[in-house]
Design a protein around this motif. Structure first.
Motif: not given
Length: 205
Positions: A128-130, A188-192, A201-203
């Protein structure tokens, strides 16, 4: 590089698979590619064991160029080489990139190499690109805890600047333990999110 194949056979194999050129044309192309990476055409009849690690890396680059690609995927191309040979291979890759107008997808854990050769950097954690930005932005203004941990984990030859183990441990830990802005659970990751032009930034927004 198959230990059972001469360099000539290894080099012309992609052309044979795609039915490109005559036997003489394939051999001529192989010789040209060897010269491009700083090796001699008379090496075509040798086997891989006759070459040093740096020379074998040059051979691999030459073989990858046989089909005139526009994109090369370079997966840890300098990881098994000592520092002086790394420098030679990076200079060669830069020279070929400019000469043939190539693009590289460069995969590496060596941040110094990334900072040198990349136009844009994507930091990945478990696929996953963070964080994504130019090297100048990423290395001087990292935002994601995982990016900060990667940069902090790089040793420096200064006894007064020890590795910040707390920062490394936090970024390398579980996403559930990151600062709230970056925290997530499971998949369930936040978007870039764009922070500024060219910096994502993924947040959580």
């Amino acid at each position: 590089l198959s230990p059972r194949m001469r360099i000539l056979d290894t080099m012309v194999e992609p052309l044979e698979i795609h039915g490109i050129g005559t036997r003489a044309e394939r051999r001529e192309k192989a010789g040209d590619m060897l010269q491009m990476v700083g090796l001699s055409q008379d090496m075509l009849q040798r086997y891989p064991h006759a070459f040093s690690g740096g020379q074998r890396q040059r051979l691999s680059i030459a073989r990858a160029l046989m089909l005139n690609p526009s994109l090369l995927v370079c997966d840890e191309p300098t990881s098994a080489l000592d520092v002086s040979v790394q420098e030679q291979i990076l200079c060669l890759l830069e020279q070929i990139r400019d000469q043939k107008q190539l693009s590289y997808l460069f995969i590496s854990h060596d941040l110094a190499v990334v900072a040198r050769i990349a136009d844009e950097v994507a930091v990945m954690r478990r696929g996953l690109v963070v964080e994504q930005a130019t090297p100048e932005t990423l290395f001087h203004n990292p935002q994601h805890p995982y990016t900060k941990a990667l940069i902090a984990a790089q040793p420096e030859p200064d006894i007064h600047r020890p590795i910040n183990l707390k920062l490394v441990a936090q970024g390398a830990g579980r996403p559930e333990d990151w600062p709230e802005h970056y925290r997530f659970s499971g998949s369930d990751a936040p978007p870039l999110v764009p922070l500024e032009p060219g910096h994502k930034v993924r947040c959580h927004v």
